[in-house]
Motif scaffolding. Structure first.
Motif, PDB file in Angstrom:
ATOM      1  N   LYS A 205      29.384  18.818  -7.712  1.00  0.00           N
ATOM      2  CA  LYS A 205      29.020  19.840  -8.690  1.00  0.00           C
ATOM      3  C   LYS A 205      28.274  21.017  -8.060  1.00  0.00           C
ATOM      4  N   ARG A 206      27.708  20.835  -6.860  1.00  0.00           N
ATOM      5  CA  ARG A 206      26.942  21.926  -6.259  1.00  0.00           C
ATOM      6  C   ARG A 206      27.638  22.502  -5.026  1.00  0.00           C
ATOM      7  N   LEU A 207      27.996  21.666  -4.051  1.00  0.00           N
ATOM      8  CA  LEU A 207      28.637  22.185  -2.848  1.00  0.00           C
ATOM      9  C   LEU A 207      30.117  22.490  -3.063  1.00  0.00           C
ATOM     10  N   MET A 208      30.856  21.558  -3.642  1.00  0.00           N
ATOM     11  CA  MET A 208      32.291  21.771  -3.818  1.00  0.00           C
ATOM     12  C   MET A 208      32.589  22.884  -4.808  1.00  0.00           C
ATOM     13  N   SER A 209      31.788  23.009  -5.846  1.00  0.00           N
ATOM     14  CA  SER A 209      32.038  24.030  -6.860  1.00  0.00           C
ATOM     15  C   SER A 209      31.625  25.417  -6.397  1.00  0.00           C
ATOM     16  N   GLY A 210      30.784  25.483  -5.365  1.00  0.00           N
ATOM     17  CA  GLY A 210      30.301  26.769  -4.890  1.00  0.00           C
ATOM     18  C   GLY A 210      28.959  27.166  -5.469  1.00  0.00           C
ATOM     19  N   GLU A 211      28.351  26.316  -6.313  1.00  0.00           N
ATOM     20  CA  GLU A 211      27.008  26.615  -6.830  1.00  0.00           C
ATOM     21  C   GLU A 211      26.051  26.825  -5.663  1.00  0.00           C
TER      22      GLU A 211
ATOM     23  N   MET B 289      24.238   6.994  -5.000  1.00  0.00           N
ATOM     24  CA  MET B 289      25.592   7.530  -4.954  1.00  0.00           C
ATOM     25  C   MET B 289      25.792   8.575  -6.037  1.00  0.00           C
ATOM     26  N   CYS B 290      25.238   8.348  -7.219  1.00  0.00           N
ATOM     27  CA  CYS B 290      25.362   9.327  -8.305  1.00  0.00           C
ATOM     28  C   CYS B 290      24.695  10.644  -7.918  1.00  0.00           C
ATOM     29  N   VAL B 291      23.510  10.555  -7.285  1.00  0.00           N
ATOM     30  CA  VAL B 291      22.817  11.764  -6.835  1.00  0.00           C
ATOM     31  C   VAL B 291      23.638  12.465  -5.772  1.00  0.00           C
ATOM     32  N   ARG B 292      24.175  11.705  -4.817  1.00  0.00           N
ATOM     33  CA  ARG B 292      24.964  12.286  -3.735  1.00  0.00           C
ATOM     34  C   ARG B 292      26.232  12.946  -4.277  1.00  0.00           C
ATOM     35  N   THR B 293      26.878  12.309  -5.238  1.00  0.00           N
ATOM     36  CA  THR B 293      28.077  12.884  -5.829  1.00  0.00           C
ATOM     37  C   THR B 293      27.758  14.173  -6.573  1.00  0.00           C
ATOM     38  N   GLU B 294      26.607  14.206  -7.242  1.00  0.00           N
ATOM     39  CA  GLU B 294      26.165  15.427  -7.932  1.00  0.00           C
ATOM     40  C   GLU B 294      26.014  16.573  -6.931  1.00  0.00           C
ATOM     41  N   ILE B 295      25.379  16.296  -5.784  1.00  0.00           N
ATOM     42  CA  ILE B 295      25.200  17.319  -4.756  1.00  0.00           C
ATOM     43  C   ILE B 295      26.547  17.751  -4.203  1.00  0.00           C
ATOM     44  N   TYR B 296      27.375  16.747  -3.883  1.00  0.00           N
ATOM     45  CA  TYR B 296      28.658  16.991  -3.235  1.00  0.00           C
ATOM     46  C   TYR B 296      29.600  17.780  -4.130  1.00  0.00           C
TER      47      TYR B 296
ATOM     48  N   ASN C  55      36.230  25.968  -5.502  1.00  0.00           N
ATOM     49  CA  ASN C  55      36.839  25.773  -6.812  1.00  0.00           C
ATOM     50  C   ASN C  55      35.939  26.331  -7.905  1.00  0.00           C
ATOM     51  N   THR C  56      36.494  26.841  -8.962  1.00  0.00           N
ATOM     52  CA  THR C  56      35.681  27.309 -10.073  1.00  0.00           C
ATOM     53  C   THR C  56      35.227  26.153 -10.953  1.00  0.00           C
ATOM     54  N   GLU C  57      35.951  25.058 -10.926  1.00  0.00           N
ATOM     55  CA  GLU C  57      35.589  23.896 -11.714  1.00  0.00           C
ATOM     56  C   GLU C  57      35.628  22.652 -10.812  1.00  0.00           C
ATOM     57  N   PRO C  58      34.617  21.770 -10.884  1.00  0.00           N
ATOM     58  CA  PRO C  58      34.678  20.523 -10.135  1.00  0.00           C
ATOM     59  C   PRO C  58      35.871  19.702 -10.562  1.00  0.00           C
ATOM     60  N   SER C  59      36.476  18.998  -9.601  1.00  0.00           N
ATOM     61  CA  SER C  59      37.632  18.146  -9.933  1.00  0.00           C
ATOM     62  C   SER C  59      37.380  16.716  -9.494  1.00  0.00           C
TER      63      SER C  59
ATOM     64  N   VAL D 274      20.806  21.350   1.627  1.00  0.00           N
ATOM     65  CA  VAL D 274      20.108  20.507   0.646  1.00  0.00           C
ATOM     66  C   VAL D 274      18.813  20.009   1.277  1.00  0.00           C
ATOM     67  N   GLU D 275      17.705  20.410   0.717  1.00  0.00           N
ATOM     68  CA  GLU D 275      16.390  20.075   1.271  1.00  0.00           C
ATOM     69  C   GLU D 275      16.188  18.570   1.333  1.00  0.00           C
ATOM     70  N   ASP D 276      15.694  18.102   2.462  1.00  0.00           N
ATOM     71  CA  ASP D 276      15.331  16.690   2.686  1.00  0.00           C
ATOM     72  C   ASP D 276      16.533  15.751   2.674  1.00  0.00           C
ATOM     73  N   LEU D 277      17.745  16.268   2.767  1.00  0.00           N
ATOM     74  CA  LEU D 277      18.918  15.397   2.754  1.00  0.00           C
ATOM     75  C   LEU D 277      18.876  14.399   3.902  1.00  0.00           C
ATOM     76  N   ARG D 278      18.440  14.852   5.062  1.00  0.00           N
ATOM     77  CA  ARG D 278      18.404  13.968   6.233  1.00  0.00           C
ATOM     78  C   ARG D 278      17.357  12.869   6.107  1.00  0.00           C
ATOM     79  N   GLN D 279      16.413  13.031   5.192  1.00  0.00           N
ATOM     80  CA  GLN D 279      15.409  11.984   4.992  1.00  0.00           C
ATOM     81  C   GLN D 279      15.845  10.965   3.935  1.00  0.00           C
ATOM     82  N   GLY D 280      17.017  11.168   3.353  1.00  0.00           N
ATOM     83  CA  GLY D 280      17.527  10.277   2.314  1.00  0.00           C
ATOM     84  C   GLY D 280      18.119   9.000   2.879  1.00  0.00           C
TER      85      GLY D 280
END
Length: 266
Positions: free
Chosen positions: A29-35, A20-27, A262-266, A69-75
């Protein structure tokens, strides 16, 4: 118990704390923030209403996160929900699409009552399972899912766009016929394509995020693609709505409001 019998079910332990921590990081800090630039598949699902906060969408939807996100479907999330879908609806089920939906702090925008099948073309085999996985605890105040029990046994209700030129559909229903289903982080609801459901807006000071996977018979996934329907995989601005649900044929072509990260994760 088979999903055709129960309309919707609850499922715990889809994700461990570490996953869940990894998924939240992807969700977040990377996708939601626009990284990760997902603008081709990201839009405001609540754009038919006045924007409640200038810094974020009313309801952020990102289709096809597995493309980014590479290999997400294999997670574990995708693989465990696939295994569960086969137990519930048959061994011929296969992955169809995924999405992320987030309701930011104090955006207070409901997702209107609808049945997922209203968005889809009229397929010969209607079996489908949608898994809504909670990235954090969902409550009445931040917008947990509501379901109308046994609604999957009735025909699809008449749906219409929620606003002029809007992509999102809704139908006549109310909380009086539904039941809320709060979730702990890492658990999920599973519902049938005809299950009537909705969620309230988020009135809290934290984000409510869900990761959705959808499965249907592999033959029907091929049928969709052969008929030009891919749930927006080529990009939302490239989607051919003439291949989608019949309701779109009687309405103006939806105008997808592209979202701004968003410019900053919330």
């Amino acid at each position: 118990m088979r999903l055709e019998t129960t309309c919707y079910q609850l499922f715990s332990g889809v994700h461990s704390l570490g996953c869940m921590c990894v998924r939240t990081e992807i969700y977040q800090k990377r996708l939601m923030s626009g990284e990760i630039d997902s603008s081709a598949h990201r839009h405001d699902l609540g754009s038919h209403l006045k924007q409640n906060r200038p810094d974020q969408e009313n309801v952020c939807q990102i289709m096809w996160p597995s493309l980014y996100v590479e290999d997400l479907r294999q997670g574990p999330l995708h693989q465990r929900t696939l295994a569960a879908s086969k137990l519930l609806l048959g061994d011929d089920l296969a992955f169809d699409f995924d999405m992320l939906i987030a309701k930011g702090p104090e955006t207070n925008t409901p997702t209107p009552w609808h049945q997922d099948e209203s968005y889809w073309p009229n397929m010969p085999d209607k079996r489908a399972a949608s898994f809504w996985v909670a990235m954090e605890e969902t409550t009445l105040d931040n917008g947990c899912m509501w379901f109308a029990p046994r609604s999957h046994l009735q025909p699809v209700r008449p749906h219409r766009p929620a606003g002029e030129g809007a992509h999102i559909l809704h139908c006549d229903a109310s909380e009086d016929e539904g039941k809320p289903e709060p979730l702990v982080s890492g658990s999920c609801t599973i519902h049938h394509g005809r299950t009537l459901h909705y969620s309230r807006g988020n009135t809290t000071k934290t984000t409510r995020r869900g990761f959705i996977t959808n499965f249907r018979p592999e033959a029907m996934v091929h049928w969709e693609r052969e008929h030009g329907f891919d749930h927006g995989k080529k990009g939302l601005d490239q989607m051919d709505y003439s291949t989608a649900g019949d309701v779109y044929r009687n309405a103006n072509t939806p105008k997808i409001k592209q979202a701004t990260a968003n410019t900053e994760p919330s």
